[in-house]
Design a protein around this motif. Structure first.
Motif, PDB file in Angstrom:
ATOM      1  N   THR A 197       0.842  -1.206   0.000  1.00 34.41           N
ATOM      2  CA  THR A 197       0.000   0.000   0.000  1.00 34.41           C
ATOM      3  C   THR A 197       0.876   1.253   0.000  1.00 34.41           C
ATOM      4  OG1 THR A 197      -0.142  -0.022   2.426  1.00 34.41           O
ATOM      5  CG2 THR A 197      -1.882  -1.153   1.211  1.00 34.41           C
ATOM      6  N   GLY A 198       2.045   1.139  -0.600  1.00 36.30           N
ATOM      7  CA  GLY A 198       2.987   2.254  -0.574  1.00 36.30           C
ATOM      8  C   GLY A 198       2.688   3.358  -1.561  1.00 36.30           C
ATOM      9  N   THR A 199       1.763   3.121  -2.486  1.00 36.99           N
ATOM     10  CA  THR A 199       1.394   4.139  -3.472  1.00 36.99           C
ATOM     11  C   THR A 199      -0.123   4.239  -3.545  1.00 36.99           C
ATOM     12  OG1 THR A 199       1.186   2.685  -5.396  1.00 36.99           O
ATOM     13  CG2 THR A 199       3.412   3.425  -4.833  1.00 36.99           C
ATOM     14  N   LYS A 200      -0.591   5.270  -4.255  1.00 41.55           N
ATOM     15  CA  LYS A 200      -2.042   5.452  -4.416  1.00 41.55           C
ATOM     16  C   LYS A 200      -2.545   4.751  -5.673  1.00 41.55           C
ATOM     17  CE  LYS A 200      -0.915   9.970  -6.342  1.00 41.55           C
ATOM     18  NZ  LYS A 200      -0.812  11.397  -6.008  1.00 41.55           N
ATOM     19  N   THR A 201      -1.670   3.969  -6.339  1.00 43.80           N
ATOM     20  CA  THR A 201      -2.042   3.385  -7.627  1.00 43.80           C
ATOM     21  C   THR A 201      -1.897   1.868  -7.674  1.00 43.80           C
ATOM     22  OG1 THR A 201       0.209   3.703  -8.477  1.00 43.80           O
ATOM     23  CG2 THR A 201      -1.370   5.474  -8.867  1.00 43.80           C
ATOM     24  N   TRP A 202      -1.749   1.198  -6.535  1.00 41.33           N
ATOM     25  CA  TRP A 202      -1.629  -0.258  -6.437  1.00 41.33           C
ATOM     26  C   TRP A 202      -0.242  -0.779  -6.808  1.00 41.33           C
ATOM     27  CZ3 TRP A 202      -5.316  -2.345  -3.683  1.00 41.33           C
ATOM     28  CH2 TRP A 202      -6.580  -1.764  -3.704  1.00 41.33           C
ATOM     29  N   ARG A 203       0.670   0.102  -7.172  1.00 45.53           N
ATOM     30  CA  ARG A 203       2.034  -0.348  -7.369  1.00 45.53           C
ATOM     31  C   ARG A 203       2.675  -0.522  -5.997  1.00 45.53           C
ATOM     32  NH1 ARG A 203       6.973   2.395 -10.916  1.00 45.53           N
ATOM     33  NH2 ARG A 203       8.570   0.962 -10.207  1.00 45.53           N
TER      34      ARG A 203
END
Length: 419
Positions: A197-203
């Motif tokens: 969950t380190g990004t807002k884009t699922w990466r």
């Protein structure tokens, strides 16, 4: 090691208890928002994959690593005399104060403050701005001739010293170097901590391992991969999505010309668009091709020519030609996508992508309430989220299916559009 055991025990007990207590409320929230299935069928299943990536890491071939170190140091010793000769004295190019002083006092360049801060900067972005954007008439009268050559050499030395970190050494100003003892674990493997969950884009995002060793393997440049051989008896395979984000934007914009182009494997949007804009047949690895390729990406995400120039090293004038040409060739991108996405957020406050994933744009709506208008930064964020949340989701779904079907594969990495 500096915290008493009893204090750690109490902390761990609270951590366990309150995590369990919070879980009840989280499940209620997920259920109430119709998102429980997303967690059960998707989010929860990413944890074993992320843990595998984190535990397995990448084995280092010491012979290749030492060879790479030798090449970097040799290149550095060739470059360093050029830097000193051009600048006129011994300078530490990694020292912000030293470089700022040289640019201001010796080259007479008009240094600017870093965006959003009250400090002067001479970082990569600032130097690229001087290289790609024409100076004002006032600055042109006082700036030292040949300043671009000096800036280029300064950046080259910075890059070479940075390159050392990908080969397990720390290169000091002047060429002395020391081994990075935290480059890999004692078993010769580089590991990264993985955050799903380190990004807002699922990466996924990655950083140094929980042991304090390793580094973010997502940032390893292609040339550095030579030190990571495939495990014995295995091969590396990296499937990726071709021009994935641009395809997503094309469908949101209902741009028929682009959709037809993407559906024909024999055609390239970058070559066709670049040849049209620059009025000649382009080949790869040319500044015009780079500008055309970046113009597609920048045009889709509302990037301005000066920022595009800084990220590509292509002159601003060429980038302006690329972006203007892109929007005149494909007007649907602005009309049907940029404007539509903005209207959706202004009217509803959220966007939902093709997979039903929803994002609330609190910052954008808050800015509109306070100032009466949507900022360019928020608009850019809105336009980038839909494709940038769609592509990693496809990557992760594919990862999960592959892991279910092929029990013999090992997962080492998750990127944006590849693994």
């Amino acid at each position: 090691s500096k915290i008493p055991d009893e204090q750690l025990w109490k902390y761990n007990c609270k951590d366990t208890y309150y995590t369990l207590k919070a879980a009840d409320e989280i499940y209620k929230t997920l259920s109430g928002n119709g998102m429980l299935a997303l967690w059960e069928d998707y989010g929860k299943k990413l944890f074993p994959i992320a843990l595998e990536i984190q535990k397995r890491g990448l084995e280092v071939d010491n012979q290749s690593k030492e060879e790479l170190q030798r090449i970097i140091i040799e290149e550095y010793h060739k470059l360093r005399p050029q830097v000193v000769d051009a600048v006129g004295y011994e300078i530490n190019v990694n020292s912000p104060k030293a470089v700022q002083k040289h640019l201001r006092e010796n080259l007479h360049l008009p240094l600017r403050k870093k965006r959003g801060r009250d400090t002067i900067t001479a970082d990569e972005d600032a130097l690229m701005g001087f290289l790609t954007k024409p100076l004002s008439k006032t600055a042109q009268k006082v700036v030292k001739p040949g300043y671009k050559g000096q800036l280029t050499l300064i950046m080259k030395e910075r890059h070479l010293r940075k390159a050392g970190t990908y080969a397990g050494i720390k290169v000091a100003s002047g060429g002395a170097y020391t081994p990075d003892v935290l480059f890999n674990d004692s078993d010769g493997v580089v590991r990264s901590q993985v955050n799903i969950t380190g990004t807002k884009t699922w990466r996924f995002s990655m950083q140094e391992s929980p042991r304090g060793t390793g580094w973010n393997l997502q940032t390893a440049p292609k040339w550095a991969r030579i030190i990571f051989p495939a495990p014995k008896g295995r091969i590396f395979l990296q499937p990726d999505q071709k021009q994935a984000e641009a395809r997503v934007v094309a469908y949101y914009a209902k741009c028929k010309k682009q959709i037809e182009l993407f559906n024909d494997a024999s055609r390239s949007i970058h070559l066709e668009f670049g040849s049209k804009v620059f009025k000649r047949q382009l080949s790869k690895d040319t500044p015009e091709y780079t500008a055309a390729k970046s113009g597609v990406h920048g045009g889709n995400f509302r990037m301005q020519a000066d920022k595009l120039a800084k990220t590509t090293g292509v002159p601003v004038e060429t980038c302006e030609l690329a972006i203007d040409g892109y929007h005149s060739t494909y007007p649907e991108i602005r009309l049907n996508y940029h404007n539509w996405a903005k209207a959706e957020v202004l009217s509803k406050g959220y966007l939902i992508n093709s997979f039903g994933l929803k994002r609330l744009f609190f910052h954008a709506r808050g800015g509109v309430e306070l100032t009466g208008k949507l900022s360019d930064d928020d608009w850019n964020d809105i336009c980038s989220w839909l494709p940038q949340s769609t592509v990693p989701f496809i990557t992760n779904i594919t990862l999960m299916r592959v892991c279910d079907i092929l029990d013999y594969i090992w997962i080492h990495q998750q990127g944006h559009d590849a693994f």
